[in-house]
Design a protein around this motif. Structure first.
Motif, short mmCIF file in Angstrom:
data_model
loop_
_atom_site.label_atom_id
_atom_site.label_comp_id
_atom_site.label_asym_id
_atom_site.label_seq_id
_atom_site.Cartn_x
_atom_site.Cartn_y
_atom_site.Cartn_z
N UNK A 14 -0.38 -12.40 8.25
CA UNK A 14 0.07 -11.84 9.52
C UNK A 14 1.56 -11.56 9.56
N UNK A 15 2.30 -11.98 8.54
CA UNK A 15 3.74 -11.72 8.53
C UNK A 15 4.05 -10.24 8.32
N UNK A 16 3.09 -9.48 7.82
CA UNK A 16 3.30 -8.04 7.67
C UNK A 16 3.38 -7.39 9.04
N UNK A 17 4.37 -6.53 9.20
CA UNK A 17 4.56 -5.87 10.48
C UNK A 17 3.47 -4.85 10.73
N UNK A 18 3.06 -4.75 11.97
CA UNK A 18 2.09 -3.75 12.36
C UNK A 18 2.74 -2.37 12.36
N UNK A 19 2.07 -1.40 11.74
CA UNK A 19 2.57 -0.03 11.68
C UNK A 19 1.56 0.87 12.38
N UNK A 20 2.02 1.63 13.34
CA UNK A 20 1.16 2.56 14.07
C UNK A 20 1.63 3.98 13.78
N UNK A 21 0.81 4.73 13.06
CA UNK A 21 1.13 6.13 12.74
C UNK A 21 0.56 7.01 13.86
N UNK A 22 1.32 7.11 14.93
CA UNK A 22 0.81 7.72 16.16
C UNK A 22 0.72 9.24 16.10
N UNK A 23 1.28 9.87 15.04
CA UNK A 23 1.22 11.32 14.92
C UNK A 23 0.37 11.78 13.74
N UNK A 24 0.00 10.87 12.85
CA UNK A 24 -0.69 11.24 11.61
C UNK A 24 -2.12 11.68 11.90
N UNK A 25 -2.40 12.96 11.60
CA UNK A 25 -3.71 13.53 11.86
C UNK A 25 -4.49 13.81 10.57
N UNK A 26 -3.77 13.98 9.44
CA UNK A 26 -4.45 14.29 8.20
C UNK A 26 -3.90 13.42 7.08
N UNK A 27 -4.81 12.72 6.40
CA UNK A 27 -4.41 11.79 5.34
C UNK A 27 -5.30 12.01 4.13
N UNK A 28 -4.67 12.24 2.97
CA UNK A 28 -5.40 12.44 1.72
C UNK A 28 -4.82 11.51 0.67
N UNK A 29 -5.65 10.68 0.05
CA UNK A 29 -5.22 9.74 -0.98
C UNK A 29 -6.07 9.94 -2.23
N UNK A 30 -5.40 10.11 -3.37
CA UNK A 30 -6.06 10.18 -4.66
C UNK A 30 -5.66 8.93 -5.43
N UNK A 31 -6.63 8.09 -5.78
CA UNK A 31 -6.33 6.76 -6.30
C UNK A 31 -6.95 6.55 -7.67
N UNK A 32 -6.25 5.81 -8.48
CA UNK A 32 -6.86 5.34 -9.74
C UNK A 32 -7.57 4.02 -9.52
N UNK A 33 -7.08 3.28 -8.59
CA UNK A 33 -7.73 2.04 -8.17
C UNK A 33 -7.66 2.01 -6.65
N UNK A 34 -8.56 1.29 -6.04
CA UNK A 34 -8.52 1.22 -4.59
C UNK A 34 -9.00 -0.13 -4.10
N UNK A 35 -8.25 -0.67 -3.17
CA UNK A 35 -8.67 -1.84 -2.43
C UNK A 35 -8.35 -1.57 -0.96
N UNK A 36 -9.26 -1.96 -0.10
CA UNK A 36 -9.09 -1.68 1.32
C UNK A 36 -7.87 -2.37 1.91
N UNK A 37 -7.36 -3.41 1.22
CA UNK A 37 -6.17 -4.10 1.72
C UNK A 37 -4.95 -3.18 1.75
N UNK A 38 -5.04 -2.04 1.10
CA UNK A 38 -3.95 -1.07 1.14
C UNK A 38 -3.61 -0.69 2.57
N UNK A 39 -4.59 -0.71 3.46
CA UNK A 39 -4.39 -0.27 4.85
C UNK A 39 -4.12 -1.43 5.81
N UNK A 40 -3.90 -2.62 5.28
CA UNK A 40 -3.71 -3.79 6.13
C UNK A 40 -2.55 -3.58 7.10
N UNK A 41 -2.81 -3.85 8.38
CA UNK A 41 -1.80 -3.77 9.45
C UNK A 41 -1.26 -2.35 9.65
N UNK A 42 -2.04 -1.35 9.24
CA UNK A 42 -1.65 0.05 9.48
C UNK A 42 -2.73 0.69 10.35
N UNK A 43 -2.30 1.34 11.42
CA UNK A 43 -3.24 1.94 12.36
C UNK A 43 -3.01 3.46 12.43
#
Length: 519
Positions: free
Chosen positions: A275-304
């Protein structure tokens, strides 16, 4: 049409009226101006006497005068150092006789740019500068620097393509002010080099560009990135960076509307996800594209992403994936909870199954466009679950607003007839398309809750004996492929997914800037 005289023409006696434009005297001047504008190529084009705007100056003296007095015709140009392809390396071209006589490609491009500067009345410029191989000439380096510095006050959009060993030329950006620059695109040509063979480094520091909003970087070797991050609204970086770069972007680019990144591991550890990670709110982001060689869902932790409308998740390798399985992990649940506003979803080369996909889709009620590239196993179950039935009703159907649906089938070991059949496919299509609605005479009937929006279906199927037999035995495959009834149906057999990957690679929305950006 609004009168544009004051916008296009200088206040001088040299301005000609429509009677003086040979062959077009019957048209109002505003119409003539629009005709000239629509002659222009859509993208920056290398100066060529066979292409507008230079072509317009070769028709007659009145056309030359008019074309030379329309600044909007001279606000987009592509410059290159390739002398061998030069269409004006001859004395027959009056615009560039001096450079042709001395065979100096550097002087040639400076003369080209000078013509655009004069006729463009120093209006905002879209410049594409291509250096497709090592320059290898200090004088030519000076020409590039001169182009960037001399045009700095006018540059509105800059696309810069250069050989990796010439990356140091980007230092000119850091040393110059660009007061109206809004879009920057940098592409490095590798020309057969391996990454470890690249010796040049470049420091692209925060340029004095108060209006910079859009940045696209392709194949950037050992390039230190430093921009006025908090200004950016559009960012694409097509070169692999560690996941920490994603976190950096989320933290420092609060105004992003579109983001496309290539990322690779290692990923954060469990100790970094508290919980020490700061909450990040991307209030304007409408389009997101990620190309990954590896992926873990924790990448998005505390990001909205409260307004995310377009989400594209690609896995280049097809391995090292944390599978999407039920029950969802805490991190996966967090990602899925961000999809309430989603209108377009692409899952490329994912590790998942039908029940998991359905679990995700139940959280995307506004979805219009869906693309799935995964070995789902039971395709019959997927199509059955997506079909409309009166017992379920519109309010409870999965993705009720679906208009476009694309799916790969059978590329991970083939399919069994039990799990892949044409009947569920066409039942799902007709239950959601106006074909069935027309037959039941309910189109436009306010009392009907039938979803009749599905208009595009693309099935990319592994070409095996089993799939070919299943598809060939159903005449509806050919019938639906003929189109009509408001449905575009394509069923393509292929031995591999190369064509599919090419299609996905060309679907990037950030790679195509608008044809015009407001100044």
């Amino acid at each position: 049409m609004a009168n544009r005289n004051t916008h296009f023409f200088p206040a001088s006696n040299s301005v000609i009226n429509n009677q003086e434009v040979q062959g077009l005297s019957a048209f109002p001047r505003e119409i003539i101006i629009e005709i000239f504008r629509y002659c222009l190529p859509e993208l920056p084009y290398r100066p060529n006497p066979r292409m507008p705007p230079i072509l317009l100056t070769h028709v007659c003296s009145s056309w030359r005068t008019l074309a030379s007095q329309l600044p909007e015709l001279w606000q987009s140009i592509r410059l290159t150092m390739d002398e061998g392809e030069s269409p004006f390396a001859s004395a027959s071209n009056p615009h560039f006789q001096r450079s042709a006589q001395i065979g100096n490609p550097g002087l040639k491009v400076l003369e080209q740019l000078g013509l655009w500067e004069r006729n463009g009345d120093f209006r905002p410029l879209h410049l594409q500068l291509d250096l497709p191989w090592p320059i290898g000439d200090p004088d030519m380096d000076d020409v590039v620097v001169k182009i960037l510095t001399d045009s700095s006050q006018r540059l509105h959009r800059l696309a810069f393509s250069l050989y990796a060993d010439d990356a140091n030329l980007l230092d000119a950006l850091a040393a110059t002010n660009y007061p109206i620059l809004e879009a920057l695109e940098v592409t490095f040509q590798m020309a057969g080099l391996e990454w470890d063979e690249i010796t040049a480094t470049a420091s692209l520091t925060a340029v004095n560009a108060p209006r910079l909003r859009r940045v696209m970087l392709h194949a950037v070797p050992r390039l230190r990135l430093d921009f006025p991050w908090n200004q950016l609204t559009h960012l694409e970086v097509k070169q692999y960076h560690p996941p920490s770069f994603f976190r950096f972007i989320m933290t420092n680019c609060p105004n992003l509307r579109r983001l496309a990144l290539d990322l690779h591991g290692p990923f954060i550890t469990s100790g970094e996800t508290d919980s020490s990670r700061n909450l990040i709110v991307m209030s304007s982001l409408r389009k997101l594209s990620l190309n990954l060689r590896k992926f873990e869902a924790s990448l998005f932790h505390q990001i909205h992403f409260p307004v995310l409308e377009d989400f594209r998740l690609f896995n280049e390798m097809g391995i090292y994936m944390l599978p999407w399985v039920l029950p969802f992990s805490t991190y996966q649940t967090h990602i899925i909870s961000q999809l309430q506003c989603l209108r377009s979803l692409i899952l490329g080369n994912q590790t998942t199954n039908t029940e998991t996909i359905l679990g995700i889709l139940r959280s995307t009620p506004r979805l219009v466009d869906l693309t799935i590239d995964s070995d789902l196993g039971n395709y019959t179950r997927l199509f059955t679950a997506l079909a409309y039935s009166q017992t379920v009703g519109f309010d409870n159907i999965i993705v009720p607003n679906l208009e476009k649906f694309s799916l790969t089938i059978g590329f991970a070991g083939g399919v069994r007839p039990l799990f892949f059949a044409t009947e569920p496919i066409f039942h799902m299509i007709t239950s959601r398309n106006q074909i069935s609605s027309q037959k039941e005479d309910v189109v436009g009937d306010a009392s009907s809750d039938r979803p009749s929006r599905l208009a595009d279906v693309f099935l990319y199927v592994a070409d095996t004996n089993e799939t070919r037999h299943i598809l060939d035995s159903d005449p509806r495959v050919a019938l639906f492929s003929e189109g009509g009834q408001g449905l575009n149906f394509v069923c393509q057999l292929s031995a591999d997914k190369r064509a599919w990957r090419e299609m996905m690679a060309t679907s990037s929305w950030t790679m195509r800037w608008p044809s015009s950006l407001p100044v």
